[in-house]
Write a protein that holds these residues in place. Sequence first.
Motif, PDB file in Angstrom:
ATOM      1  N   ILE A  75       0.848  -1.116   0.129  1.00  0.00           N
ATOM      2  CA  ILE A  75       0.168  -0.115   0.078  1.00  0.00           C
ATOM      3  C   ILE A  75       0.980   1.214   0.112  1.00  0.00           C
ATOM      4  O   ILE A  75       1.797   1.243   1.041  1.00  0.00           O
ATOM      5  CB  ILE A  75      -1.148  -0.003   1.329  1.00  0.00           C
ATOM      6  CG1 ILE A  75      -2.071  -1.311   1.084  1.00  0.00           C
ATOM      7  CG2 ILE A  75      -1.633   1.185   1.268  1.00  0.00           C
ATOM      8  CD1 ILE A  75      -2.801  -1.023   0.003  1.00  0.00           C
ATOM      9  N   MET A  76       0.661   2.245  -0.932  1.00  0.00           N
ATOM     10  CA  MET A  76       1.256   3.371  -0.963  1.00  0.00           C
ATOM     11  C   MET A  76       0.837   4.569  -0.436  1.00  0.00           C
ATOM     12  O   MET A  76      -0.366   4.770  -0.926  1.00  0.00           O
ATOM     13  CB  MET A  76       1.728   3.548  -2.656  1.00  0.00           C
ATOM     14  CG  MET A  76       2.527   2.340  -3.397  1.00  0.00           C
ATOM     15  SD  MET A  76       4.276   2.275  -2.841  1.00  0.00           S
ATOM     16  CE  MET A  76       4.788   3.862  -3.733  1.00  0.00           C
ATOM     17  N   MET A 112      -5.734 -13.311  -7.963  1.00  0.00           N
ATOM     18  CA  MET A 112      -5.418 -12.627  -6.802  1.00  0.00           C
ATOM     19  C   MET A 112      -4.804 -11.413  -6.671  1.00  0.00           C
ATOM     20  O   MET A 112      -4.885 -10.368  -6.101  1.00  0.00           O
ATOM     21  CB  MET A 112      -4.994 -13.607  -5.795  1.00  0.00           C
ATOM     22  CG  MET A 112      -5.994 -14.724  -5.170  1.00  0.00           C
ATOM     23  SD  MET A 112      -7.426 -14.037  -4.338  1.00  0.00           S
ATOM     24  CE  MET A 112      -6.525 -12.808  -2.999  1.00  0.00           C
ATOM     25  N   GLU A 113      -3.654 -11.503  -7.699  1.00  0.00           N
ATOM     26  CA  GLU A 113      -2.710 -10.164  -7.671  1.00  0.00           C
ATOM     27  C   GLU A 113      -3.608  -9.081  -8.409  1.00  0.00           C
ATOM     28  O   GLU A 113      -3.506  -7.851  -7.916  1.00  0.00           O
ATOM     29  CB  GLU A 113      -1.672 -10.470  -8.622  1.00  0.00           C
ATOM     30  CG  GLU A 113      -0.920  -9.371  -8.998  1.00  0.00           C
ATOM     31  CD  GLU A 113       0.475  -9.703  -9.808  1.00  0.00           C
ATOM     32  OE1 GLU A 113       1.226  -8.802 -10.158  1.00  0.00           O
ATOM     33  OE2 GLU A 113       0.433 -10.906 -10.421  1.00  0.00           O
ATOM     34  N   SER A 118      -6.307  -4.058  -7.436  1.00  0.00           N
ATOM     35  CA  SER A 118      -7.489  -3.311  -7.689  1.00  0.00           C
ATOM     36  C   SER A 118      -7.882  -2.259  -6.307  1.00  0.00           C
ATOM     37  O   SER A 118      -8.133  -1.304  -6.367  1.00  0.00           O
ATOM     38  CB  SER A 118      -8.446  -3.921  -8.166  1.00  0.00           C
ATOM     39  OG  SER A 118      -8.168  -4.447  -9.512  1.00  0.00           O
ATOM     40  N   LEU A 119      -8.122  -3.373  -5.329  1.00  0.00           N
ATOM     41  CA  LEU A 119      -8.452  -2.794  -3.994  1.00  0.00           C
ATOM     42  C   LEU A 119      -7.465  -1.744  -3.281  1.00  0.00           C
ATOM     43  O   LEU A 119      -7.707  -0.674  -2.891  1.00  0.00           O
ATOM     44  CB  LEU A 119      -8.498  -3.925  -2.845  1.00  0.00           C
ATOM     45  CG  LEU A 119      -9.648  -4.806  -3.085  1.00  0.00           C
ATOM     46  CD1 LEU A 119      -9.848  -5.714  -1.949  1.00  0.00           C
ATOM     47  CD2 LEU A 119     -10.901  -4.012  -2.734  1.00  0.00           C
ATOM     48  N   GLU A 124      -5.417   3.883  -2.368  1.00  0.00           N
ATOM     49  CA  GLU A 124      -4.597   4.877  -2.443  1.00  0.00           C
ATOM     50  C   GLU A 124      -5.190   6.050  -2.791  1.00  0.00           C
ATOM     51  O   GLU A 124      -4.696   7.132  -2.521  1.00  0.00           O
ATOM     52  CB  GLU A 124      -3.338   4.272  -3.257  1.00  0.00           C
ATOM     53  CG  GLU A 124      -2.587   3.036  -2.435  1.00  0.00           C
ATOM     54  CD  GLU A 124      -1.608   2.394  -3.545  1.00  0.00           C
ATOM     55  OE1 GLU A 124      -1.499   2.610  -4.929  1.00  0.00           O
ATOM     56  OE2 GLU A 124      -0.930   1.290  -3.161  1.00  0.00           O
ATOM     57  N   ASP A 125      -6.059   5.904  -4.003  1.00  0.00           N
ATOM     58  CA  ASP A 125      -6.645   7.072  -4.730  1.00  0.00           C
ATOM     59  C   ASP A 125      -7.353   7.899  -3.710  1.00  0.00           C
ATOM     60  O   ASP A 125      -7.197   9.148  -3.769  1.00  0.00           O
ATOM     61  CB  ASP A 125      -7.535   6.861  -6.123  1.00  0.00           C
ATOM     62  CG  ASP A 125      -6.684   6.073  -7.173  1.00  0.00           C
ATOM     63  OD1 ASP A 125      -5.423   6.466  -7.162  1.00  0.00           O
ATOM     64  OD2 ASP A 125      -7.183   5.274  -7.936  1.00  0.00           O
ATOM     65  N   LYS A 126      -8.171   7.180  -2.780  1.00  0.00           N
ATOM     66  CA  LYS A 126      -9.056   7.915  -1.795  1.00  0.00           C
ATOM     67  C   LYS A 126      -7.928   8.685  -0.752  1.00  0.00           C
ATOM     68  O   LYS A 126      -8.248   9.778  -0.615  1.00  0.00           O
ATOM     69  CB  LYS A 126      -9.864   7.091  -1.398  1.00  0.00           C
ATOM     70  CG  LYS A 126     -10.755   7.737  -0.107  1.00  0.00           C
ATOM     71  CD  LYS A 126     -11.584   6.629   0.496  1.00  0.00           C
ATOM     72  CE  LYS A 126     -12.687   7.429   1.308  1.00  0.00           C
ATOM     73  NZ  LYS A 126     -12.146   7.952   2.493  1.00  0.00           N
TER      74      LYS A 126
END
Length: 516
Positions: A75-76, A112-113, A118-119, A124-126
């Motif tokens: 997670i970035m 799964m990747e 996507s999640l 990250e966008d939010k």
Amino acid sequence: MDVGNFKDLFYSMSRISQLTIQLWNRGGLVFSTDSNKMSETLSCEIGVFSTSVIRSAEFRHTYLNSQEHIFGVPIMIEDEIAGALLAYRTNPVRGLTLNELDSQKIINTKDMETFLASLSNAMEDKWGTEKEMENITEELSLCFEDLYLYSMVGTQIKSLRLSGSMQKNLAKDILTSMRVDLAFLVMPERGEEPLIVGDQIDELGIPDVEVFVDGLLAAIPLDAPVLEENYFLVYDSRDLVEYAKLSASPFRFLTVKIKYEDNFYGWLGIVSFNFNETFRRGELRLMISMAEQLAVVITNGDLYDDLENFIINMIKSLVNAIEAKDLYTRGHSERVSSLCMLMACCIDMKKEDKENLQWASILHDVGKIGVPEAILNKQGPLDDEEYKIIKEHPERGYKILQPIGHLKGAVEGIRYHHESYDGSGYPCGLKGEEIPLFARIIAVVDTYDAITSKRPYRDAGAAQKGLRIVNEIAGKQLDPHLVSVFNEICNEISEIGETENPVLGLMAEKQENVVS
């Protein structure tokens, strides 16, 4: 890392896929869809895996207890690895070897990747958007320090504004002190009519004095050396063919450029038909000096306008930032402003007052810039301390905007829009018509929109319900006469019917001097 609105999504996906979804950061487990307490061994194993995902900064896949797949993606946040999003089967299939698990393709690694990526991208966008909004709001708030600096110099700048009366007085003073027949100020690039003064213009034998002055300026040779010194001088019009054609009577002519640095604004000039005197060197220097001062005044005026427009645009951005913080009142200021403009039409308000009302209504909540988001978006009624903070916003908004000269006529409406007609309001407890008209108008519309807008702790009220409540508090919280006007507006809006924007439709019908 705030999971926030993603919790419901994760729980739903967990039920559908039979996967446990977890979020880890460098300090440990942040969130898990499995409420059951993990064994110490399993927790340690998953913790080690999350650390490997964070360190590698890429999708990883391994096995838990040598029996079950576990997947993870980093997670970035702001280009840095902040944690890991993991997924593994909630109820593993026991008794199968790894080869049997892989051969049965119970979980497809590639899928799964894609799923976890996507999640993580959505999260990250939010988070990125929220962080950007916080940064913008903070930056705009800090800009208010510049507003106070502006207030210290704004009055001095504005005192130098070049008004029409100032131009005329200046030309008259030149006419008298220099004993000439004509004095003029011409600034065509600024879209202003030429200003020409003279004691006995009709006796000069010039059919059209404006054409005459235009001819004087048009005949200036572009290569005249003295133009480098910002002036042009004609001792005797009979010596120059182009000037001799302008008048049957000979004349003297002096004009200087109104120029500041590279900005050329126009010409300041004088004409004399009296040859008993000549233009003295001192008069030339005086004209050049006055033209330079004029140019400085004009430049300062333009800078003032630019600064004021910048500040007004910045304040509009602040309104947008406030409404971006408060998700439940987005568009509130625009709605209030539109309805206030309709009320202004119905009570035959002057054009200048309409403009001031428009500013007051669109900026009435600007003081909320200092109110924490936790209070603005609280899921439930405010406690006493929170309400006290909210009640400070009219006075705060007044102090923010009061230094801006352009908004001088609007700030009282901002300061007192929460006063009540019976004197029970704030911040000053004004009563009846002690409350400025703009504030009383905003109070009616603001109350209606607050009732009919959705809040965190209640649904939006229907228009009829909102109107009923507004009428119930007429004479108490709201001006009863203005409530009657508002009733008429609402009736007219309802008669327009179901259109995309009935308020704008009604405003189109009442175009008389509505400020755009």
